[in-house]
Design a protein around this motif. Structure first.
Motif, PDB file in Angstrom:
ATOM      1  N   TYR A 295      -4.391  -6.085  -7.968  1.00  0.00           N
ATOM      2  CA  TYR A 295      -2.586  -5.561  -7.420  1.00  0.00           C
ATOM      3  C   TYR A 295      -2.957  -4.158  -6.616  1.00  0.00           C
ATOM      4  O   TYR A 295      -1.762  -4.207  -5.994  1.00  0.00           O
ATOM      5  CB  TYR A 295      -2.166  -6.237  -8.084  1.00  0.00           C
ATOM      6  N   ALA A 296      -4.076  -3.804  -6.277  1.00  0.00           N
ATOM      7  CA  ALA A 296      -4.138  -2.324  -5.648  1.00  0.00           C
ATOM      8  C   ALA A 296      -3.152  -2.339  -4.348  1.00  0.00           C
ATOM      9  O   ALA A 296      -2.284  -1.104  -4.354  1.00  0.00           O
ATOM     10  CB  ALA A 296      -5.339  -2.420  -5.270  1.00  0.00           C
ATOM     11  N   ASP A 297      -3.873  -3.432  -3.474  1.00  0.00           N
ATOM     12  CA  ASP A 297      -2.713  -3.134  -2.672  1.00  0.00           C
ATOM     13  C   ASP A 297      -1.004  -3.531  -2.595  1.00  0.00           C
ATOM     14  O   ASP A 297      -0.280  -2.600  -1.622  1.00  0.00           O
ATOM     15  CB  ASP A 297      -3.382  -4.269  -1.401  1.00  0.00           C
ATOM     16  N   ASP A 298      -1.027  -4.033  -3.295  1.00  0.00           N
ATOM     17  CA  ASP A 298       0.622  -4.515  -3.288  1.00  0.00           C
ATOM     18  C   ASP A 298       1.317  -2.930  -4.569  1.00  0.00           C
ATOM     19  O   ASP A 298       2.559  -2.642  -3.782  1.00  0.00           O
ATOM     20  CB  ASP A 298       1.124  -5.656  -4.211  1.00  0.00           C
ATOM     21  N   MET A 299       0.250  -2.013  -5.012  1.00  0.00           N
ATOM     22  CA  MET A 299       0.608  -1.070  -5.545  1.00  0.00           C
ATOM     23  C   MET A 299       1.377  -0.006  -4.893  1.00  0.00           C
ATOM     24  O   MET A 299       1.383   1.147  -5.028  1.00  0.00           O
ATOM     25  CB  MET A 299       0.178  -0.387  -7.032  1.00  0.00           C
ATOM     26  N   VAL A 300       0.156   0.099  -4.261  1.00  0.00           N
ATOM     27  CA  VAL A 300       0.016   1.700  -3.110  1.00  0.00           C
ATOM     28  C   VAL A 300       0.063   1.291  -1.766  1.00  0.00           C
ATOM     29  O   VAL A 300      -0.398   2.188  -0.825  1.00  0.00           O
ATOM     30  CB  VAL A 300      -1.064   2.588  -3.840  1.00  0.00           C
ATOM     31  N   GLY A 301      -0.358   0.310  -1.095  1.00  0.00           N
ATOM     32  CA  GLY A 301      -0.325   0.037   0.287  1.00  0.00           C
ATOM     33  C   GLY A 301       0.931   0.483   0.922  1.00  0.00           C
ATOM     34  O   GLY A 301       1.013   0.556   2.264  1.00  0.00           O
ATOM     35  N   SER A 302       1.958   1.010   0.185  1.00  0.00           N
ATOM     36  CA  SER A 302       2.937   1.023   1.494  1.00  0.00           C
ATOM     37  C   SER A 302       3.279   2.892   0.963  1.00  0.00           C
ATOM     38  O   SER A 302       3.941   3.773   2.333  1.00  0.00           O
ATOM     39  CB  SER A 302       4.118   0.388   0.562  1.00  0.00           C
ATOM     40  N   VAL A 303       2.169   3.588   0.096  1.00  0.00           N
ATOM     41  CA  VAL A 303       1.954   4.624   0.350  1.00  0.00           C
ATOM     42  C   VAL A 303       1.884   5.552   2.024  1.00  0.00           C
ATOM     43  O   VAL A 303       1.295   4.798   2.800  1.00  0.00           O
ATOM     44  CB  VAL A 303       0.915   5.437  -0.263  1.00  0.00           C
ATOM     45  N   GLY A 304       2.766   5.938   2.334  1.00  0.00           N
ATOM     46  CA  GLY A 304       2.592   6.778   3.752  1.00  0.00           C
ATOM     47  C   GLY A 304       1.639   7.817   4.417  1.00  0.00           C
ATOM     48  O   GLY A 304       1.089   8.619   3.076  1.00  0.00           O
ATOM     49  N   ASP A 305       1.403   7.988   4.968  1.00  0.00           N
ATOM     50  CA  ASP A 305       0.479   9.795   5.837  1.00  0.00           C
ATOM     51  C   ASP A 305       0.788  10.222   5.105  1.00  0.00           C
ATOM     52  O   ASP A 305       1.913  10.365   4.534  1.00  0.00           O
ATOM     53  CB  ASP A 305       0.633   9.526   7.050  1.00  0.00           C
ATOM     54  N   GLY A 306      -0.156  11.051   4.677  1.00  0.00           N
ATOM     55  CA  GLY A 306       0.632  12.449   3.170  1.00  0.00           C
ATOM     56  C   GLY A 306       0.612  11.950   2.681  1.00  0.00           C
ATOM     57  O   GLY A 306       1.335  12.853   2.188  1.00  0.00           O
ATOM     58  N   GLY A 307       0.714  11.123   1.876  1.00  0.00           N
ATOM     59  CA  GLY A 307       1.633  10.669   0.609  1.00  0.00           C
ATOM     60  C   GLY A 307       0.084  11.255  -0.345  1.00  0.00           C
ATOM     61  O   GLY A 307      -0.542  11.290  -0.072  1.00  0.00           O
ATOM     62  N   LEU A 308       1.173  11.722  -1.749  1.00  0.00           N
ATOM     63  CA  LEU A 308       0.284  12.342  -2.647  1.00  0.00           C
ATOM     64  C   LEU A 308       0.427  11.066  -3.853  1.00  0.00           C
ATOM     65  O   LEU A 308       1.378  10.807  -4.873  1.00  0.00           O
ATOM     66  CB  LEU A 308       1.145  13.320  -3.256  1.00  0.00           C
ATOM     67  N   LEU A 309      -1.117  10.803  -4.585  1.00  0.00           N
ATOM     68  CA  LEU A 309      -1.459  10.345  -5.728  1.00  0.00           C
ATOM     69  C   LEU A 309      -1.687  11.442  -6.579  1.00  0.00           C
ATOM     70  O   LEU A 309      -2.345  11.937  -6.441  1.00  0.00           O
ATOM     71  CB  LEU A 309      -2.511   9.633  -5.139  1.00  0.00           C
ATOM     72  N   VAL A 310      -0.509  11.476  -7.817  1.00  0.00           N
ATOM     73  CA  VAL A 310      -1.062  12.384  -8.674  1.00  0.00           C
ATOM     74  C   VAL A 310      -0.994  11.799 -10.125  1.00  0.00           C
ATOM     75  O   VAL A 310      -0.429  10.730 -10.634  1.00  0.00           O
ATOM     76  CB  VAL A 310       0.432  12.780  -8.400  1.00  0.00           C
ATOM     77  N   GLU A 311      -2.168  12.149 -10.956  1.00  0.00           N
ATOM     78  CA  GLU A 311      -2.552  11.171 -12.594  1.00  0.00           C
ATOM     79  C   GLU A 311      -2.699  12.133 -13.466  1.00  0.00           C
ATOM     80  O   GLU A 311      -2.544  13.402 -12.982  1.00  0.00           O
ATOM     81  CB  GLU A 311      -4.359  11.010 -11.796  1.00  0.00           C
ATOM     82  N   PHE A 312      -1.284  11.512 -14.580  1.00  0.00           N
ATOM     83  CA  PHE A 312      -1.625  12.731 -15.468  1.00  0.00           C
ATOM     84  C   PHE A 312      -2.298  12.416 -16.018  1.00  0.00           C
ATOM     85  O   PHE A 312      -2.612  10.958 -16.683  1.00  0.00           O
ATOM     86  CB  PHE A 312      -0.263  12.464 -15.828  1.00  0.00           C
ATOM     87  N   GLY A 313      -2.800  13.061 -16.891  1.00  0.00           N
ATOM     88  CA  GLY A 313      -4.616  13.247 -17.950  1.00  0.00           C
ATOM     89  C   GLY A 313      -5.308  12.419 -17.250  1.00  0.00           C
ATOM     90  O   GLY A 313      -5.339  10.967 -17.653  1.00  0.00           O
ATOM     91  N   SER A 314      -5.840  13.009 -16.487  1.00  0.00           N
ATOM     92  CA  SER A 314      -6.169  12.061 -15.259  1.00  0.00           C
ATOM     93  C   SER A 314      -8.140  11.998 -15.747  1.00  0.00           C
ATOM     94  O   SER A 314      -9.304  10.810 -15.142  1.00  0.00           O
ATOM     95  CB  SER A 314      -6.891  12.657 -14.009  1.00  0.00           C
ATOM     96  N   GLY A 315      -9.017  12.793 -16.780  1.00  0.00           N
ATOM     97  CA  GLY A 315     -10.013  12.408 -17.316  1.00  0.00           C
ATOM     98  C   GLY A 315     -11.314  11.865 -16.242  1.00  0.00           C
ATOM     99  O   GLY A 315     -10.992  12.757 -15.300  1.00  0.00           O
ATOM    100  N   SER A 316     -11.648  11.336 -16.106  1.00  0.00           N
ATOM    101  CA  SER A 316     -13.230  10.822 -15.531  1.00  0.00           C
ATOM    102  C   SER A 316     -12.652  10.271 -14.252  1.00  0.00           C
ATOM    103  O   SER A 316     -13.732  10.180 -13.422  1.00  0.00           O
ATOM    104  CB  SER A 316     -13.520   9.711 -16.135  1.00  0.00           C
ATOM    105  N   SER A 317     -11.409  10.033 -13.854  1.00  0.00           N
ATOM    106  CA  SER A 317     -10.355   9.385 -12.577  1.00  0.00           C
ATOM    107  C   SER A 317     -11.057   8.332 -12.282  1.00  0.00           C
ATOM    108  O   SER A 317     -11.632   7.966 -10.150  1.00  0.00           O
ATOM    109  CB  SER A 317     -10.744  10.251 -11.380  1.00  0.00           C
ATOM    110  N   LEU A 318     -11.679   7.610 -13.046  1.00  0.00           N
ATOM    111  CA  LEU A 318     -12.603   6.230 -13.107  1.00  0.00           C
ATOM    112  C   LEU A 318     -11.440   5.029 -12.568  1.00  0.00           C
ATOM    113  O   LEU A 318     -11.652   4.726 -11.586  1.00  0.00           O
ATOM    114  CB  LEU A 318     -13.699   5.490 -13.519  1.00  0.00           C
ATOM    115  N   LYS A 319     -10.666   4.649 -12.518  1.00  0.00           N
ATOM    116  CA  LYS A 319      -9.564   3.331 -12.952  1.00  0.00           C
ATOM    117  C   LYS A 319      -8.820   4.237 -11.517  1.00  0.00           C
ATOM    118  O   LYS A 319      -8.421   2.964 -10.291  1.00  0.00           O
ATOM    119  CB  LYS A 319      -8.353   3.136 -13.130  1.00  0.00           C
ATOM    120  N   THR A 320      -8.641   5.278 -10.813  1.00  0.00           N
ATOM    121  CA  THR A 320      -8.074   5.972  -9.950  1.00  0.00           C
ATOM    122  C   THR A 320      -9.110   5.460  -8.145  1.00  0.00           C
ATOM    123  O   THR A 320      -8.661   5.481  -7.550  1.00  0.00           O
ATOM    124  CB  THR A 320      -8.036   7.439 -10.037  1.00  0.00           C
ATOM    125  N   GLU A 321      -9.787   5.058  -8.726  1.00  0.00           N
ATOM    126  CA  GLU A 321     -10.966   4.904  -7.100  1.00  0.00           C
ATOM    127  C   GLU A 321     -10.605   3.740  -6.392  1.00  0.00           C
ATOM    128  O   GLU A 321     -10.424   3.043  -5.824  1.00  0.00           O
ATOM    129  CB  GLU A 321     -12.178   5.089  -7.705  1.00  0.00           C
TER     130      GLU A 321
END
Ligand code: TRP
Length: 330
Positions: free
Chosen positions: A72-98
């Motif tokens: 569902y990644a596309d549903d989750m972040v598909g609407s994030v516009g140009d210049g948006g910011l993705l902010v991760e709390f406790g990002s660790g290895s940032s693996l899921k973020t990819e």
């Protein structure tokens, strides 16, 4: 070791213990139900053992959440516009973020927040190779403290990301407070994508925190090893065993270390007595029904929006929306 001995000596006569680790350990062991602070699980060995936990056959949360994100990644972040910011709390290895970054445009910036500078540096190096045009802007911070963004990022549209059901390691009221901290940090009209483990058959829950290979046990016992090393204590690791129980009334997994026999342990010049079978409570992992978590979100000031789950409803990913104007403000 030298530091630990100095500490032990300096505080032999019940003086104020200044070291935060030492004072929280002493406080926890002084309670009727002994406890230890779970935020100290993650030294180098603890972090490595935790990575191993996420790959265990019994530990379904990581695998299940990863699949939900992929589906569902596309549903989750598909609407994030140009210049948006993705902010991760406790990002660790940032693996899921990819998984999310694969669905975001190249004008998006990524702000990983973590207490570990080395984890941030490693993640940034990897992400810059994988996403050469991505602007990665790490912040070294404890995510539970109020946060301000660098001036050039402050006005950008923000999407928070808090996977792993880390929110479940807090009691519901504390969870709501943390969500409020996130909302204030992200600001008006921001969104939060948050992973939350779900209630299910207690057997499956307990197995996830008490694996056959004994990795979760090693992870739990590692806390004693760290206290020995950093605070000069003399816990006998063999003298305690790992226990995971599910409390259905509280809806939480509890992790304990149970004393195998009567024993005494000295920590920072103080002696603590453990009777046979007495436990140290080391961590909670709360499990939610979908609507229960939405209620926690509401109490924190967020508006629950969409929810994604796997087909067996083992794990959930929630979308929360922070209101346009402050609540109760004119
Ligand atoms: N938050 C996750 C959970 O509760 C991961 C986690 C935190 C964990 N501490 C843990 C997993 C201790 C196993 C043991 O499941």
């Amino acid at each position: 070791m030298r530091r630990a001995q100095t500490l032990a000596k300096a505080h032999l006569d019940l003086g104020e213990v200044e070291d935060e680790f030492a004072s929280s350990v002493i406080e926890g062991l002084s309670n009727a139900q002994k406890s230890l602070p779970c935020r100290y699980f993650y030294d180098a060995r603890g972090s490595a053992l935790f990575e191993d936990i996420t790959r265990l056959p019994e530990y379904y949360p990581t695998r299940t959440e990863t699949q939900i994100l992929m589906d569902y990644a596309d549903d989750m972040v598909g609407s994030v516009g140009d210049g948006g910011l993705l902010v991760e709390f406790g990002s660790g290895s940032s693996l899921k973020t990819e998984i999310l970054l694969d669905h975001l445009g190249s004008s998006v910036a990524y702000v990983p927040i973590d207490v570990s500078e080395t984890a941030l540096a490693d993640a940034k190096a990897r992400l810059m190779r994988r996403y050469p045009s991505l602007d990665v802007r790490p912040i070294v911070a404890d995510f539970s403290h109020a946060l301000t963004f660098p001036a050039d990022l402050a006005a950008r549209e923000k999407t928070g990301f808090f996977p792993g059901s880390t929110i479940g390691n807090l009691a519901p009221q504390e969870a709501a407070s943390l969500l409020t901290v996130f909302g204030r940090a992200l600001g008006r009209s921001s969104r939060l994508i948050i992973g939350v483990d779900l209630k299910k058959d207690p057997r499956r829950l307990i197995d996830a925190y008490n694996d056959q290979a004994g990795i979760t046990a090693a992870f739990n016992l590692n806390l004693l090893r760290r206290i020995n090393r950093e605070l000069g204590a003399n816990f006998d690791e063999q003298g305690f065993r790992h226990r995971a129980i599910y409390d259905p009334a509280k809806g939480r997994i509890e992790m304990h270390l149970v004393s195998r026999h009567d024993q005494q342990v000295s920590v920072c010049g103080r002696t603590f007595h453990f009777s046979a079978g007495e436990s140290i409570h080391t961590e909670n992992s709360y499990k939610y029904a979908l609507e229960q978590f939405r209620e926690v979100a509401r109490a924190s000031g967020w508006r629950p929006a969409r929810v994604w789950t796997d087909t067996r409803e083992q794990f959930s990913v929630h979308e929360l929306i922070w209101p346009k104007a402050g609540r109760g403000c004119a």
